[in-house]
Scaffold this motif. Structure first.
Motif, PDB file in Angstrom:
ATOM      1  N   UNK A   1       0.873  -1.165   0.000  1.00  0.00           N
ATOM      2  CA  UNK A   1       0.000   0.000   0.000  1.00  0.00           C
ATOM      3  C   UNK A   1       0.914   1.220   0.000  1.00  0.00           C
ATOM      4  N   UNK A   2       0.697   2.124  -0.930  1.00  0.00           N
ATOM      5  CA  UNK A   2       1.564   3.289  -1.063  1.00  0.00           C
ATOM      6  C   UNK A   2       0.719   4.535  -1.248  1.00  0.00           C
ATOM      7  N   UNK A   3       0.969   5.530  -0.417  1.00  0.00           N
ATOM      8  CA  UNK A   3       0.316   6.819  -0.576  1.00  0.00           C
ATOM      9  C   UNK A   3       1.285   7.740  -1.308  1.00  0.00           C
ATOM     10  N   UNK A   4       0.829   8.304  -2.410  1.00  0.00           N
ATOM     11  CA  UNK A   4       1.602   9.294  -3.153  1.00  0.00           C
ATOM     12  C   UNK A   4       0.950  10.642  -2.924  1.00  0.00           C
TER      13      UNK A   4
ATOM     14  N   UNK B   1       0.524   6.602   9.976  1.00  0.00           N
ATOM     15  CA  UNK B   1      -0.130   6.355  11.263  1.00  0.00           C
ATOM     16  C   UNK B   1      -1.298   5.383  11.108  1.00  0.00           C
ATOM     17  N   UNK B   2      -2.082   5.527  10.049  1.00  0.00           N
ATOM     18  CA  UNK B   2      -3.212   4.623   9.813  1.00  0.00           C
ATOM     19  C   UNK B   2      -2.713   3.206   9.555  1.00  0.00           C
ATOM     20  N   UNK B   3      -1.589   3.085   8.866  1.00  0.00           N
ATOM     21  CA  UNK B   3      -0.995   1.769   8.644  1.00  0.00           C
ATOM     22  C   UNK B   3      -0.616   1.097   9.946  1.00  0.00           C
ATOM     23  N   UNK B   4      -0.027   1.855  10.853  1.00  0.00           N
ATOM     24  CA  UNK B   4       0.333   1.303  12.164  1.00  0.00           C
ATOM     25  C   UNK B   4      -0.912   0.918  12.947  1.00  0.00           C
ATOM     26  N   UNK B   5      -1.925   1.764  12.904  1.00  0.00           N
ATOM     27  CA  UNK B   5      -3.164   1.514  13.654  1.00  0.00           C
ATOM     28  C   UNK B   5      -3.881   0.260  13.152  1.00  0.00           C
ATOM     29  N   UNK B   6      -3.855   0.012  11.847  1.00  0.00           N
ATOM     30  CA  UNK B   6      -4.557  -1.139  11.275  1.00  0.00           C
ATOM     31  C   UNK B   6      -3.677  -2.370  11.147  1.00  0.00           C
ATOM     32  N   UNK B   7      -2.371  -2.221  11.373  1.00  0.00           N
ATOM     33  CA  UNK B   7      -1.466  -3.343  11.238  1.00  0.00           C
ATOM     34  C   UNK B   7      -1.079  -3.656   9.804  1.00  0.00           C
ATOM     35  N   UNK B   8      -1.377  -2.752   8.881  1.00  0.00           N
ATOM     36  CA  UNK B   8      -1.039  -2.921   7.471  1.00  0.00           C
ATOM     37  C   UNK B   8      -0.090  -1.795   7.083  1.00  0.00           C
TER      38      UNK B   8
ATOM     39  N   UNK C   1      -5.780  12.393   9.698  1.00  0.00           N
ATOM     40  CA  UNK C   1      -5.580  11.143  10.423  1.00  0.00           C
ATOM     41  C   UNK C   1      -6.815  10.271  10.461  1.00  0.00           C
ATOM     42  N   UNK C   2      -7.916  10.835  10.895  1.00  0.00           N
ATOM     43  CA  UNK C   2      -9.154  10.052  10.999  1.00  0.00           C
ATOM     44  C   UNK C   2      -9.635   9.614   9.627  1.00  0.00           C
ATOM     45  N   UNK C   3      -9.506  10.488   8.659  1.00  0.00           N
ATOM     46  CA  UNK C   3      -9.968  10.162   7.316  1.00  0.00           C
ATOM     47  C   UNK C   3      -9.139   9.030   6.706  1.00  0.00           C
ATOM     48  N   UNK C   4      -7.807   9.075   6.868  1.00  0.00           N
ATOM     49  CA  UNK C   4      -6.954   8.015   6.307  1.00  0.00           C
ATOM     50  C   UNK C   4      -7.235   6.680   6.965  1.00  0.00           C
ATOM     51  N   UNK C   5      -7.420   6.678   8.282  1.00  0.00           N
ATOM     52  CA  UNK C   5      -7.715   5.414   8.953  1.00  0.00           C
ATOM     53  C   UNK C   5      -9.035   4.845   8.457  1.00  0.00           C
ATOM     54  N   UNK C   6     -10.035   5.692   8.310  1.00  0.00           N
ATOM     55  CA  UNK C   6     -11.346   5.240   7.817  1.00  0.00           C
ATOM     56  C   UNK C   6     -11.222   4.672   6.403  1.00  0.00           C
ATOM     57  N   UNK C   7     -10.471   5.352   5.549  1.00  0.00           N
ATOM     58  CA  UNK C   7     -10.263   4.893   4.162  1.00  0.00           C
ATOM     59  C   UNK C   7      -9.579   3.534   4.158  1.00  0.00           C
ATOM     60  N   UNK C   8      -8.505   3.395   4.914  1.00  0.00           N
ATOM     61  CA  UNK C   8      -7.765   2.138   4.932  1.00  0.00           C
ATOM     62  C   UNK C   8      -8.616   1.004   5.490  1.00  0.00           C
ATOM     63  N   UNK C   9      -9.364   1.247   6.544  1.00  0.00           N
ATOM     64  CA  UNK C   9     -10.242   0.204   7.106  1.00  0.00           C
ATOM     65  C   UNK C   9     -11.323  -0.204   6.101  1.00  0.00           C
ATOM     66  N   UNK C  10     -11.851   0.757   5.350  1.00  0.00           N
ATOM     67  CA  UNK C  10     -12.873   0.445   4.353  1.00  0.00           C
ATOM     68  C   UNK C  10     -12.278  -0.417   3.236  1.00  0.00           C
ATOM     69  N   UNK C  11     -11.082  -0.071   2.790  1.00  0.00           N
ATOM     70  CA  UNK C  11     -10.428  -0.846   1.741  1.00  0.00           C
ATOM     71  C   UNK C  11     -10.131  -2.262   2.220  1.00  0.00           C
ATOM     72  N   UNK C  12      -9.699  -2.394   3.467  1.00  0.00           N
ATOM     73  CA  UNK C  12      -9.357  -3.697   4.048  1.00  0.00           C
ATOM     74  C   UNK C  12     -10.578  -4.449   4.556  1.00  0.00           C
TER      75      UNK C  12
END
Length: 107
Positions: free
Chosen positions: A18-21, A35-42, A94-105
């Motif tokens: 997973x790469x954010x550009x 930070x979202x990657x660390x929070x979700x373990x991905x 921060x909150x938005x990225x975590x929500x996006x990553x959790x939705x994708x996963x």
């Protein structure tokens, strides 16, 4: 794009993770993605293109092609598909990225 004097493509830059550009002013998105990657373990690799010498790009060129402003960002899945895009800076990164990553996963 160029890293350490070597030309590279976005495929090389994003391969296998997973790469954010982020655009040259998109560091808040890059920090939020890590930070979202660390929070979700991905793990999420995050690169702010053109803001420093980590990855150099022609001014404005990458953002124009990607359909982003300098403060925007896009998230690429490990298979190379764009999973998410924000054209501008947005709010509450921060909150938005975590929500996006959790939705994708789907978590």
């Amino acid at each position: 794009m160029e890293r350490d004097g070597r030309r590279l493509s976005t495929v090389e830059l994003t391969a296998g993770a997973f790469t954010l550009l982020a655009g040259r002013d998109g560091d808040p998105w890059a920090q939020a993605a890590r930070a979202a990657g660390k929070e979700t373990g991905v793990p999420v690799t995050a690169v702010t293109l053109g803001s420093d010498l980590e990855v150099r790009v022609a001014e404005g060129c990458w953002e124009d092609v990607a359909g982003l402003t300098e403060g925007g960002a896009l998230l690429v899945r490990p298979d190379g598909q764009v999973a998410w895009r924000c054209a501008g800076t947005g709010a509450d990164h921060g909150r938005r990225m975590e929500r996006v990553l959790r939705r994708i996963l789907d978590r």
